[in-house]
Design a protein around this motif. Structure first.
Motif, short mmCIF file in Angstrom:
data_model
loop_
_atom_site.label_atom_id
_atom_site.label_comp_id
_atom_site.label_asym_id
_atom_site.label_seq_id
_atom_site.Cartn_x
_atom_site.Cartn_y
_atom_site.Cartn_z
N LYS A 67 11.64 -2.07 -4.77
CA LYS A 67 10.38 -1.90 -4.03
C LYS A 67 9.59 -0.72 -4.58
N ARG A 68 8.30 -0.74 -4.38
CA ARG A 68 7.46 0.42 -4.68
C ARG A 68 7.66 1.41 -3.55
N ALA A 69 8.05 2.62 -3.89
CA ALA A 69 8.40 3.60 -2.85
C ALA A 69 7.42 4.75 -2.86
N LEU A 70 6.84 5.03 -1.71
CA LEU A 70 5.77 6.03 -1.63
C LEU A 70 6.01 6.98 -0.46
N VAL A 71 5.59 8.23 -0.66
CA VAL A 71 5.53 9.14 0.48
C VAL A 71 4.08 9.65 0.56
N ALA A 72 3.47 9.44 1.71
CA ALA A 72 2.08 9.90 1.90
C ALA A 72 2.13 11.39 2.16
N HIS A 73 1.49 12.14 1.28
CA HIS A 73 1.57 13.60 1.40
C HIS A 73 0.23 14.19 0.94
N PRO A 74 -0.52 14.80 1.87
CA PRO A 74 -1.84 15.32 1.50
C PRO A 74 -1.73 16.37 0.41
N GLY A 75 -2.74 16.42 -0.47
CA GLY A 75 -2.81 17.47 -1.48
C GLY A 75 -2.00 17.19 -2.72
N THR A 76 -1.36 16.06 -2.77
CA THR A 76 -0.59 15.70 -3.95
C THR A 76 -1.55 15.13 -5.02
N ALA A 77 -1.08 14.96 -6.27
CA ALA A 77 -2.03 14.62 -7.35
C ALA A 77 -2.40 13.14 -7.42
N THR A 78 -1.51 12.28 -7.01
CA THR A 78 -1.70 10.83 -7.25
C THR A 78 -2.34 10.14 -6.04
N PRO A 79 -3.45 9.41 -6.27
CA PRO A 79 -4.04 8.67 -5.15
C PRO A 79 -3.13 7.52 -4.71
N CYS A 80 -3.19 7.19 -3.46
CA CYS A 80 -2.38 6.08 -2.95
C CYS A 80 -2.81 4.79 -3.65
N PRO A 81 -1.87 3.99 -4.16
CA PRO A 81 -2.27 2.73 -4.80
C PRO A 81 -2.83 1.75 -3.77
N SER A 82 -3.47 0.69 -4.28
CA SER A 82 -4.03 -0.32 -3.37
C SER A 82 -3.65 -1.72 -3.85
N TYR A 83 -3.79 -2.66 -2.97
CA TYR A 83 -3.53 -4.08 -3.27
C TYR A 83 -2.19 -4.28 -3.99
N LEU A 84 -1.13 -3.81 -3.39
CA LEU A 84 0.19 -4.00 -4.01
C LEU A 84 0.55 -5.48 -4.04
N GLU A 85 1.24 -5.86 -5.10
CA GLU A 85 1.69 -7.26 -5.22
C GLU A 85 3.21 -7.30 -5.11
N GLN A 86 3.80 -6.26 -4.57
CA GLN A 86 5.26 -6.21 -4.47
C GLN A 86 5.62 -5.54 -3.14
N PRO A 87 6.85 -5.73 -2.68
CA PRO A 87 7.25 -5.07 -1.43
C PRO A 87 7.25 -3.56 -1.60
N ALA A 88 7.04 -2.86 -0.51
CA ALA A 88 6.94 -1.40 -0.60
C ALA A 88 7.70 -0.72 0.53
N VAL A 89 8.02 0.53 0.27
CA VAL A 89 8.55 1.42 1.30
C VAL A 89 7.57 2.58 1.38
N LEU A 90 7.17 2.92 2.59
CA LEU A 90 6.19 3.99 2.76
C LEU A 90 6.73 5.00 3.76
N CYS A 91 6.71 6.28 3.37
CA CYS A 91 7.15 7.34 4.29
C CYS A 91 5.91 8.09 4.77
N VAL A 92 5.83 8.30 6.07
CA VAL A 92 4.71 9.04 6.67
C VAL A 92 5.29 10.21 7.47
N GLY A 93 4.69 11.36 7.27
CA GLY A 93 5.24 12.59 7.83
C GLY A 93 4.85 12.84 9.28
N PRO A 94 5.36 13.93 9.84
CA PRO A 94 5.04 14.29 11.22
C PRO A 94 3.69 15.00 11.30
#
Ligand code: SAM
Length: 239
Positions: A167-194
């Motif tokens: 799976k495409r694995a992502l952690v949403a974290h403000p201020g990081t260098a990479t923009p969140c990808p869009s229109y994924l064509e594969q399953p993903a795991v997404l982590c969202v913080g408190p």
């Protein structure tokens, strides 16, 4: 309620169901149905369709149910969420169910207050109730699975790597260098913080496990806003 979600206990025969309580109140006060009308219904974890109102009283509605259509497809997403504060949790859970998230993990994080884990909203009954409200909004029937992990490190070290496989694995974290990808064509795991965000240590551990840190731009969003923004960016619901 764009659909009344029916549970096994609502069925009196294979095609007859009885509505009481909240769903009955909705039929009376919002939909203002009369005997003979059709109302949208779905069977939990099953098909959607319609129910013909056979009898309607102040205490119950008897429906003849026909369930021919499949519900909308689930999102190919595992959502890992640092446990939100209780007031927000209820709304986020409903939103997740509405968006089609079927695999939800609630995890601990340094900035999750211990008291959050004591909330009654985590009881089986309240989880089901709020997921039902979210599913009814979306005209969906498939109840999400909710996994609770109250220890961050054992979860990230021992369980997360297996969840990320293929799976495409992502952690949403403000201020990081990479923009969140869009229109994924594969399953993903997404982590969202408190509310206070993941700590550097936690982001490092998530990255070690295989997650890529991504951002959503300069604006810091509340968790309840970040989740729908992230999900709709990753998976276009209009396709
Ligand atoms: N001060 C915290 C920080 O800088 O991490 C803010 C946390 S935000 C209220 C809660 C969570 O929502 C974040 O941990 C992240 O997962 C997600 N989030 C909110 N806004 C974001 C953004 N602009 N980019 C990436 N993630 C965001």
């Amino acid at each position: 309620m764009n659909l009344a979600l029916l549970f096994d206990e609502d069925f009196v025969t294979a095609d007859r169901a009885v509505l009481t309580g909240r769903r009955l109140t909705h039929l009376h006060e919002v939909l203002k149905v009369a005997e003979g009308d059709l109302v949208p219904v779905g069977r939990v974890n099953g098909n959607i369709g319609s129910g013909r109102v056979l009898n309607l009283t102040a205490s119950r509605a008897d429906l003849r149910v026909e369930l021919m259509e499949t519900p909308p497809p689930p999102l190919p997403l595992t959502l890992i969420l640092a446990m939100p504060r209780p007031k927000m949790f209820r709304r986020v859970l409903q939103t997740c169910a509405t968006l089609g998230v079927k695999d939800l993990w609630l995890i601990n994080s340094y900035k999750v207050e211990k008291s959050f884990w004591q909330t009654p909203w985590l009881s089986e009954e309240h989880l089901r109730e709020n997921m039902t409200l979210g599913l009814e909004q979306a005209r969906d029937t498939l109840l999400p699975t909710v996994n609770i992990r109250k220890l961050f490190k054992p979860f990230v070290e021992d369980e997360l790597p297996a969840l990320l496989k293929g799976k495409r694995a992502l952690v949403a974290h403000p201020g990081t260098a990479t923009p969140c990808p869009s229109y994924l064509e594969q399953p993903a795991v997404l982590c969202v913080g408190p509310e206070g965000g993941f700590t550097h240590y936690e982001v490092d551990k998530l990255e070690e496990a295989g997650c890529e840190s991504v951002h959503l731009g300069a604006r810091i969003l509340r968790v309840e806003t970040a989740v729908p923004v992230l999900v709709s960016r990753l998976f276009d619901a209009c396709r």
